[in-house]
Design a protein around this motif. Structure first.
Motif, mmCIF file in Angstrom:
data_model
loop_
_atom_site.group_PDB
_atom_site.id
_atom_site.type_symbol
_atom_site.label_atom_id
_atom_site.label_comp_id
_atom_site.label_asym_id
_atom_site.label_seq_id
_atom_site.Cartn_x
_atom_site.Cartn_y
_atom_site.Cartn_z
ATOM 1 N N VAL A 109 33.961 -42.900 53.640
ATOM 2 C CA VAL A 109 33.207 -42.029 52.729
ATOM 3 C C VAL A 109 33.786 -40.618 52.735
ATOM 4 C CG1 VAL A 109 30.923 -41.057 52.258
ATOM 5 C CG2 VAL A 109 31.123 -43.394 53.141
ATOM 6 N N MET A 110 34.021 -40.076 53.918
ATOM 7 C CA MET A 110 34.435 -38.672 54.013
ATOM 8 C C MET A 110 35.829 -38.451 53.448
ATOM 9 S SD MET A 110 31.864 -37.197 54.952
ATOM 10 C CE MET A 110 30.291 -37.686 55.635
ATOM 11 N N SER A 111 36.723 -39.468 53.539
ATOM 12 C CA SER A 111 38.063 -39.225 52.997
ATOM 13 C C SER A 111 38.000 -39.153 51.466
ATOM 14 C CB SER A 111 39.087 -40.237 53.490
ATOM 15 O OG SER A 111 38.773 -41.515 53.038
ATOM 16 N N ASP A 112 37.103 -39.918 50.841
ATOM 17 C CA ASP A 112 36.954 -39.797 49.386
ATOM 18 C C ASP A 112 36.322 -38.456 49.021
ATOM 19 O OD1 ASP A 112 38.092 -42.189 48.999
ATOM 20 O OD2 ASP A 112 36.397 -43.133 47.974
ATOM 21 N N MET A 113 35.352 -38.032 49.822
ATOM 22 C CA MET A 113 34.719 -36.745 49.558
ATOM 23 C C MET A 113 35.751 -35.615 49.669
ATOM 24 S SD MET A 113 33.121 -33.857 51.034
ATOM 25 C CE MET A 113 32.770 -34.096 52.762
ATOM 26 N N VAL A 114 36.539 -35.645 50.746
ATOM 27 C CA VAL A 114 37.510 -34.579 50.968
ATOM 28 C C VAL A 114 38.597 -34.601 49.884
ATOM 29 C CG1 VAL A 114 39.357 -33.840 52.542
ATOM 30 C CG2 VAL A 114 37.083 -34.287 53.426
ATOM 31 N N SER A 115 39.086 -35.807 49.522
ATOM 32 C CA SER A 115 40.163 -35.821 48.509
ATOM 33 C C SER A 115 39.635 -35.356 47.166
ATOM 34 C CB SER A 115 40.827 -37.198 48.401
ATOM 35 O OG SER A 115 39.939 -38.149 47.888
ATOM 36 N N THR A 116 38.423 -35.737 46.793
ATOM 37 C CA THR A 116 37.871 -35.290 45.511
ATOM 38 C C THR A 116 37.655 -33.778 45.539
ATOM 39 O OG1 THR A 116 36.718 -37.388 45.379
ATOM 40 C CG2 THR A 116 36.012 -35.687 43.838
ATOM 41 N N ALA A 117 37.125 -33.283 46.649
ATOM 42 C CA ALA A 117 36.832 -31.844 46.717
ATOM 43 C C ALA A 117 38.111 -31.011 46.753
ATOM 44 C CB ALA A 117 35.970 -31.545 47.936
ATOM 45 N N PHE A 118 39.196 -31.574 47.268
ATOM 46 C CA PHE A 118 40.462 -30.830 47.285
ATOM 47 C C PHE A 118 41.211 -30.965 45.968
ATOM 48 C CE2 PHE A 118 40.394 -30.261 51.954
ATOM 49 C CZ PHE A 118 40.861 -28.963 52.000
ATOM 50 N N GLY A 119 40.894 -31.947 45.151
ATOM 51 C CA GLY A 119 41.627 -32.085 43.893
ATOM 52 C C GLY A 119 41.643 -33.511 43.433
ATOM 53 N N SER A 120 42.611 -34.288 43.897
ATOM 54 C CA SER A 120 42.667 -35.669 43.405
ATOM 55 C C SER A 120 43.348 -36.577 44.413
ATOM 56 C CB SER A 120 43.408 -35.713 42.073
ATOM 57 O OG SER A 120 44.746 -36.053 42.251
ATOM 58 N N LEU A 121 43.088 -37.872 44.236
ATOM 59 C CA LEU A 121 43.702 -38.888 45.081
ATOM 60 C C LEU A 121 45.229 -38.844 44.966
ATOM 61 C CD1 LEU A 121 42.831 -41.250 46.875
ATOM 62 C CD2 LEU A 121 42.833 -42.701 44.858
ATOM 63 N N ALA A 122 45.707 -38.418 43.814
ATOM 64 C CA ALA A 122 47.159 -38.371 43.598
ATOM 65 C C ALA A 122 47.835 -37.320 44.474
ATOM 66 C CB ALA A 122 47.454 -38.094 42.126
ATOM 67 N N MET A 123 47.037 -36.453 45.122
ATOM 68 C CA MET A 123 47.612 -35.403 45.964
ATOM 69 C C MET A 123 47.289 -35.635 47.437
ATOM 70 S SD MET A 123 49.255 -33.363 43.951
ATOM 71 C CE MET A 123 49.395 -31.698 44.605
#
Ligand code: NAD
Length: 406
Positions: free
Chosen positions: A274-288
């Motif tokens: 859960v937290m890795s999706d939260m962190v990636s979305t909050a930082f920008g995108s999964l592509a990064m």
């Protein structure tokens, strides 16, 4: 220009769809002109996994353990829809990542790549937050039961010696659902070691959180094993000026949101999911997001966190030039080259990895971006959306300027 030499080959794991196309472009434009590349190549493309009855994945993972450093392209995990799309498949093969993870017994660390125009949603975050996710057990290996009648549920452990331990879970007066999950102490210990080692390697503080106030035995075991393992690492942590910090998961969430970032947050399997999706979305995108699998023996596999970007691939097959973001895959290559260089004591190779990352970041920060970043960027940013190929050409040009001028 003299190309940079390598001593030991990287384990190269090729993949599927759009990321397989990007893989080739990255090699041709950004690596082969500068490095006398040595790799041990494994084709993890779905059809070759099928042809080899998935043995190629096992061989690739064993090679990664033996040679120490691997770089992996995104791969298709077949599901029912893929079985229809590829009628030649003889089996719904397992996720290659799960196979590799279980052979390497590794922990996955996910770290966002930050560029100027895409500000994190959380304004205080200045540096990346790396999520370390335990990759075994808990909910993901749980057994579930649904019952209709009133009755009692017990947990029964039968040792090989025949000794038994029995625990009442609950007496239910009506229909109920039940779940039992487990973890191995050895797996938790490997997880802890990989986290402490990665914190030292990347020179970052390590946070770990569970809910041991409620889950006193289960989560309490995680907390205790981390404390035991830390005792061996603590002198090295002190020398490096970094710290290990344990807190409850709810407190961790509050602190993470108010933090400036720049640390590793180790999470149990579900929390990490859960937290890795939260962190990636909050930082920008999964592509990064980059992703690194670190085994307790130190062997490491680098990859992008995203998948094979299927829709872009079908547009590519129709002759379009998609604007797929290659950043995380470039960072997988640069991470692997830097690690290989540091193990083999080849400073030129380490510097090349750093230059490749810098050339990529400079190109993006100067305004050439893929469409996903263009859509995320702050509105007044002067940006030019380009195709993957145009972006890679521009990064290659920066690298040429740096290395030709030497
Ligand atoms: P995906 O990551 O390919 O795509 C999810 C969404 O993010 C899509 O909207 C896509 O357009 C966008 N996106 C992802 N990466 C991007 C990039 N680099 N540039 C621009 N946009 C990007 O995941 P999915 O669609 O769920 O899965 C596609 C395939 O990838 C599946 O077959 C799945 O099994 C596989 N997969 C592999 C891995 C891996 O190998 N590590 C991880 C996840 C999914």
């Amino acid at each position: 220009m003299q190309k940079i030499n390598m001593a030991t080959p990287l384990v190269e794991m090729d993949g599927d769809e759009m990321t397989r196309i990007l893989w080739q472009m990255i090699k041709e434009l950004l690596i082969l002109p500068f490095v006398e590349l040595k790799t041990e190549y494994y084709d993890l493309g779905l059809l070759n996994r099928n042809r080899t009855k998935d043995q190629v994945t096992v061989q690739a993972a064993l090679a990664a353990k033996e040679l120490g450093v691997a770089v992996k392209c995104a791969t298709i995990t077949p599901n029912r829809q893929r079985m229809e799309e590829y009628p030649e498949l003889t089996q719904m093969w397992n996720s290659p990542n799960a196979t590799i993870r279980s052979i390497m017994d590794g922990t996955v660390f996910r770290r966002p790549i930050i560029v100027n125009h895409v500000r994190p949603v959380v304004r205080t975050w200045e540096s990346p937050i790396t999520i370390a996710r335990h990759a075994y057990g808990d909910l993901y290996k749980a057994v579930d039961l649904r019952t209709e009648e009133p009755g009692s549920c017990e947990l029964l452990f039968t040792a090989d010696s025949g000794r038994q331990e029995r625990l009442l879970v609950q007496r239910a007066d009506g229909p109920a659902v039940w779940q039992a999950c487990h973890n191995y102490r050895s797996s938790i210990r490997s997880f802890a070691r990989s986290c402490f080692q990665y914190a030292l390697d990347t020179h970052q503080d390590l946070w770990f959180s569970t809910k041991d106030t409620i889950s006193k035995t289960y989560d309490g075991e995680f907390k205790q094993i981390f404390e035991q393992e830390y005792s061996a690492f603590s002198p090295a942590f002190k020398r490096a000026g970094i710290r290990y910090f344990y807190t409850l998961i709810d407190d961790a969430v509050a602190r993470v949101i108010r933090s400036r970032g720049g640390f590793i947050w180790a999470c149990k399997n579900y929390d990490g999911d859960v937290m890795s999706d939260m962190v990636s979305t909050a930082f920008g995108s999964l592509a990064m997001m980059t992703s690194v699998l670190v085994a307790p023996d130190g062997s490491t596999e680098y990859e992008a966190a995203h998948g094979t970007v299927t829709q872009h691939y079908y547009r590519y097959l129709k002759g379009e030039k998609p604007s797929t973001n290659p950043t995380a895959t470039i960072f997988a290559w640069s991470g692997a080259l830097k690690k290989r260089g540091s193990i083999d004591q080849l400073p030129d190779l380490v510097r090349f990895g750093e230059s490749l990352e810098q050339a990529c970041l400079d190109t993006l920060n100067n305004g050439l971006v893929t469409k996903d970043l263009f859509q995320l960027a702050e509105q007044n940013a002067a940006l030019h959306p380009v195709s993957s190929e145009e972006l890679l050409e521009a990064i290659a040009e920066r690298l040429r300027q740096k290395f030709d001028s030497k």
